[in-house]
Structures are given as C-alpha cells and as structure tokens.
Design a protein around this motif. Structure first.
Motif, PDB file in Angstrom:
ATOM      1  N   ALA A   1       0.825  -1.204   0.000  1.00  0.00           N
ATOM      2  CA  ALA A   1       0.000   0.000   0.000  1.00  0.00           C
ATOM      3  C   ALA A   1       0.862   1.259   0.000  1.00  0.00           C
ATOM      4  O   ALA A   1       0.583   2.224  -0.726  1.00  0.00           O
ATOM      5  CB  ALA A   1      -0.936  -0.004   1.209  1.00  0.00           C
ATOM      6  N   LEU A   2       1.914   1.252   0.785  1.00  0.00           N
ATOM      7  CA  LEU A   2       2.807   2.413   0.846  1.00  0.00           C
ATOM      8  C   LEU A   2       3.556   2.611  -0.460  1.00  0.00           C
ATOM      9  O   LEU A   2       3.776   3.748  -0.889  1.00  0.00           O
ATOM     10  CB  LEU A   2       3.790   2.253   2.003  1.00  0.00           C
ATOM     11  CG  LEU A   2       3.201   2.453   3.398  1.00  0.00           C
ATOM     12  CD1 LEU A   2       4.214   2.057   4.471  1.00  0.00           C
ATOM     13  CD2 LEU A   2       2.782   3.909   3.595  1.00  0.00           C
ATOM     14  N   VAL A   3       3.971   1.516  -1.094  1.00  0.00           N
ATOM     15  CA  VAL A   3       4.676   1.627  -2.373  1.00  0.00           C
ATOM     16  C   VAL A   3       3.759   2.243  -3.426  1.00  0.00           C
ATOM     17  O   VAL A   3       4.180   3.132  -4.195  1.00  0.00           O
ATOM     18  CB  VAL A   3       5.191   0.245  -2.832  1.00  0.00           C
ATOM     19  CG1 VAL A   3       5.648   0.294  -4.292  1.00  0.00           C
ATOM     20  CG2 VAL A   3       6.340  -0.202  -1.942  1.00  0.00           C
ATOM     21  N   ILE A   4       2.522   1.801  -3.484  1.00  0.00           N
ATOM     22  CA  ILE A   4       1.576   2.359  -4.458  1.00  0.00           C
ATOM     23  C   ILE A   4       1.368   3.851  -4.210  1.00  0.00           C
ATOM     24  O   ILE A   4       1.428   4.674  -5.136  1.00  0.00           O
ATOM     25  CB  ILE A   4       0.237   1.605  -4.391  1.00  0.00           C
ATOM     26  CG1 ILE A   4       0.427   0.157  -4.873  1.00  0.00           C
ATOM     27  CG2 ILE A   4      -0.825   2.305  -5.240  1.00  0.00           C
ATOM     28  CD1 ILE A   4      -0.796  -0.715  -4.681  1.00  0.00           C
ATOM     29  N   ILE A   5       1.136   4.220  -2.952  1.00  0.00           N
ATOM     30  CA  ILE A   5       0.952   5.639  -2.620  1.00  0.00           C
ATOM     31  C   ILE A   5       2.221   6.423  -2.903  1.00  0.00           C
ATOM     32  O   ILE A   5       2.175   7.545  -3.435  1.00  0.00           O
ATOM     33  CB  ILE A   5       0.538   5.789  -1.150  1.00  0.00           C
ATOM     34  CG1 ILE A   5      -0.830   5.131  -0.908  1.00  0.00           C
ATOM     35  CG2 ILE A   5       0.487   7.262  -0.750  1.00  0.00           C
ATOM     36  CD1 ILE A   5      -1.241   5.083   0.542  1.00  0.00           C
ATOM     37  N   GLY A   6       3.380   5.840  -2.561  1.00  0.00           N
ATOM     38  CA  GLY A   6       4.645   6.515  -2.793  1.00  0.00           C
ATOM     39  C   GLY A   6       4.899   6.787  -4.261  1.00  0.00           C
ATOM     40  O   GLY A   6       5.404   7.857  -4.640  1.00  0.00           O
ATOM     41  N   LEU A   7       4.567   5.826  -5.118  1.00  0.00           N
ATOM     42  CA  LEU A   7       4.756   6.016  -6.554  1.00  0.00           C
ATOM     43  C   LEU A   7       3.829   7.107  -7.092  1.00  0.00           C
ATOM     44  O   LEU A   7       4.236   7.922  -7.920  1.00  0.00           O
ATOM     45  CB  LEU A   7       4.508   4.704  -7.293  1.00  0.00           C
ATOM     46  CG  LEU A   7       5.567   3.617  -7.114  1.00  0.00           C
ATOM     47  CD1 LEU A   7       5.101   2.310  -7.738  1.00  0.00           C
ATOM     48  CD2 LEU A   7       6.909   4.043  -7.706  1.00  0.00           C
ATOM     49  N   VAL A   8       2.592   7.118  -6.621  1.00  0.00           N
ATOM     50  CA  VAL A   8       1.627   8.115  -7.102  1.00  0.00           C
ATOM     51  C   VAL A   8       1.964   9.509  -6.580  1.00  0.00           C
ATOM     52  O   VAL A   8       1.911  10.492  -7.329  1.00  0.00           O
ATOM     53  CB  VAL A   8       0.195   7.716  -6.686  1.00  0.00           C
ATOM     54  CG1 VAL A   8      -0.797   8.822  -7.023  1.00  0.00           C
ATOM     55  CG2 VAL A   8      -0.209   6.416  -7.373  1.00  0.00           C
ATOM     56  N   ALA A   9       2.323   9.597  -5.294  1.00  0.00           N
ATOM     57  CA  ALA A   9       2.552  10.895  -4.655  1.00  0.00           C
ATOM     58  C   ALA A   9       4.011  11.333  -4.695  1.00  0.00           C
ATOM     59  O   ALA A   9       4.341  12.389  -4.144  1.00  0.00           O
ATOM     60  CB  ALA A   9       2.076  10.841  -3.208  1.00  0.00           C
ATOM     61  N   GLU A  10       4.865  10.527  -5.319  1.00  0.00           N
ATOM     62  CA  GLU A  10       6.299  10.833  -5.420  1.00  0.00           C
ATOM     63  C   GLU A  10       6.931  11.003  -4.040  1.00  0.00           C
ATOM     64  O   GLU A  10       7.597  11.986  -3.738  1.00  0.00           O
ATOM     65  CB  GLU A  10       6.538  12.072  -6.279  1.00  0.00           C
ATOM     66  CG  GLU A  10       6.096  11.901  -7.732  1.00  0.00           C
ATOM     67  CD  GLU A  10       6.446  13.100  -8.595  1.00  0.00           C
ATOM     68  OE1 GLU A  10       6.845  14.147  -8.037  1.00  0.00           O
ATOM     69  OE2 GLU A  10       6.330  12.995  -9.831  1.00  0.00           O
ATOM     70  N   ILE A  11       6.694  10.013  -3.189  1.00  0.00           N
ATOM     71  CA  ILE A  11       7.341   9.940  -1.881  1.00  0.00           C
ATOM     72  C   ILE A  11       8.463   8.923  -2.000  1.00  0.00           C
ATOM     73  O   ILE A  11       8.223   7.765  -2.323  1.00  0.00           O
ATOM     74  CB  ILE A  11       6.332   9.532  -0.796  1.00  0.00           C
ATOM     75  CG1 ILE A  11       5.198  10.557  -0.729  1.00  0.00           C
ATOM     76  CG2 ILE A  11       7.014   9.401   0.558  1.00  0.00           C
ATOM     77  CD1 ILE A  11       4.065  10.166   0.196  1.00  0.00           C
ATOM     78  N   TYR A  12       9.672   9.335  -1.731  1.00  0.00           N
ATOM     79  CA  TYR A  12      10.839   8.534  -2.101  1.00  0.00           C
ATOM     80  C   TYR A  12      11.317   7.585  -1.005  1.00  0.00           C
ATOM     81  O   TYR A  12      11.866   6.521  -1.314  1.00  0.00           O
ATOM     82  CB  TYR A  12      11.985   9.457  -2.523  1.00  0.00           C
ATOM     83  CG  TYR A  12      11.614  10.373  -3.657  1.00  0.00           C
ATOM     84  CD1 TYR A  12      11.209   9.856  -4.886  1.00  0.00           C
ATOM     85  CD2 TYR A  12      11.635  11.759  -3.510  1.00  0.00           C
ATOM     86  CE1 TYR A  12      10.853  10.685  -5.940  1.00  0.00           C
ATOM     87  CE2 TYR A  12      11.283  12.602  -4.553  1.00  0.00           C
ATOM     88  CZ  TYR A  12      10.885  12.061  -5.760  1.00  0.00           C
ATOM     89  OH  TYR A  12      10.530  12.873  -6.793  1.00  0.00           O
TER      90      TYR A  12
END
Length: 248
Positions: A105-116
C-alpha cells in the motif's frame, strides 16, 4: 559484540529481525559509501523503465543515518516485536501478510505521490496497528504525559508537525495502518462484514504456524532493544541514543 548482546539479538522474533537487520545493513552501507543512496529510494521512472525492481524494498529499509533514523529503529524494533510476539505469536505468516500489505500500500501511494523514502511511514503503520490492538493500554509519551495507546500515533504525529520535524510520513503510516486494521479486524468483527483480507496459503507453507512463542524471556523486550540500539548508534557515529518515548 558480547555474548549477551548476541543472545539479546537472537531473541528478536524472526520477521522483525529480518526487517531490523536489513535496515541497519542497507543504511550503514550507504553511509560508508558501499551503496549509492540514489539507487535506494523509490523512483517511478527507474522502477518502470529501467527495471530497478529492488527500489520498493530498499525504500522501506534505507534511511539517512542520524537521530531520526535511530528513533525509527527504536520504534521498529519495539512495536514490531510487540505485535509479532503478541497477537501474531506463533503465526509468522499472518504477521508477514500484515507487513506485505502495508508495504505494498505504501509503495503504491509513494509512486503516485512521489514519496521517495518509506521507512518512517512503514514503521508508523505497524505502530498504529499495535496501538489499535492494545488501545486501552496506558503508555507514556514525552514529558511524562500518559494516555491510552490508541492516541499515541496521533500524539507523535502532532509533536512532529508542531516542531517542524515533518508529519507527512507519520500521517501516511496512520492511514495505511488503519486500512489494514479496519479490513482485517474492525469491519468483520465490529460490523459483521465479510473477511476482506485472507492470508495466502503460500505464506503458511513458507512460514508455518508454530506452538509456543517468543514471550517469556527473562529480560523485557525494550531493555534488550535498548542495548542493541546502543550498538547501532555507535555504528552510526553516535555516542549515545536518547529514547525519549518510554512504553510500559
């Protein structure tokens, strides 16, 4: 490392130990120049177009060394150990499923929101689940303030937001942790809904249930982790680590 330190490290439950060890190895290697930090954070183009498939994993393991990193390790070891030896004691497949769900879930959100970097959010997601499962337990926050565990994630989030230390990663971890807790526990138990999440059979095959557990060691988990954290702090170039948040 003394024989007592080795014994304390061996007492950490399996999956928490893998997570803790992976974070220490990756972060220290980057600090020593053995790994390029630019290859470790989550980056959409590098993942999709350059096939650098390790990035989603290293994004939850790597964090720049320093006091915030040491606090992340403390929360990781303390609360991941508590939940793995608590409700998931003897059920490593179910704990691994929680970890994988939160991570994905965090990876998906990170990819969408550009959280590295996702380590902080990942740790907070596990902390949030433990706090909800033990919501009435009294914990002690900074400055000796005491309240129920269910409020701890929000207290940490508010403190970091007020002091300018961030807050976005903590909030993201709270959201993901709540999503898992709601789907796995609250919706089927409190609302009588269907079970939304099921542990894949392959995880039970790889990590079969066992009788007995990790609880009952002579020394409290927090004391063991404090000693291990002091060793890690030394590796990061710190002479000491102040564990400001003491849990009962």
């Amino acid at each position: 490392m003394s024989s007592n330190d080795i014994g304390d490290f061996r007492s950490i439950p399996k999956i928490t130990k893998w997570w803790f060890t992976g974070s220490v190895i990756i972060s220290i290697a980057a600090k020593l120049g053995l790994l390029n930090p630019m290859w470790l954070f989550l980056h959409y183009e590098s993942l999709i177009y350059k096939f650098q498939f390790w990035r989603p994993l290293t994004a939850v393991l790597f964090y720049p060394t320093g006091f915030p990193y040491l606090m992340n390790l403390y929360f990781l070891s303390s609360y991941s150990t508590r939940i793995e030896t608590g409700i998931y004691d003897g059920k490593p497949a179910e704990f691994a499923f929680m970890w994988l769900f939160n991570w994905l879930a965090l990876v998906i959100i990170g990819l969408v929101a550009e959280i590295y970097l996702l380590m902080n959010a990942m740790v907070f997601s596990v902390l949030y689940v433990w706090c909800q499962l033990n919501k009435d337990q009294i914990v002690e926050f900074k400055f000796g303030i005491q309240f129920k565990a269910m409020y701890l994630p929000w207290g940490l989030f508010a403190f970091d937001a007020i002091t300018g230390s961030g807050g976005l990663a903590q909030l993201l971890g709270i959201v993901v942790g709540h999503l898992y807790f709601f789907l796995m526990f609250k919706y089927p138990q409190d609302f009588g809904g269907a079970t939304m999440l099921r542990v894949p059979a392959i995880l039970y095959k790889w990590l079969p249930n066992r009788r007995g557990g990790m609880s009952g060691f002579g020394q409290p988990a927090d004391d063991k982790m404090a000693m291990i954290m002091q060793m890690v702090a030394g590796m990061c170039g710190k002479e000491e680590i102040l564990l400001e948040t003491k849990m009962i």
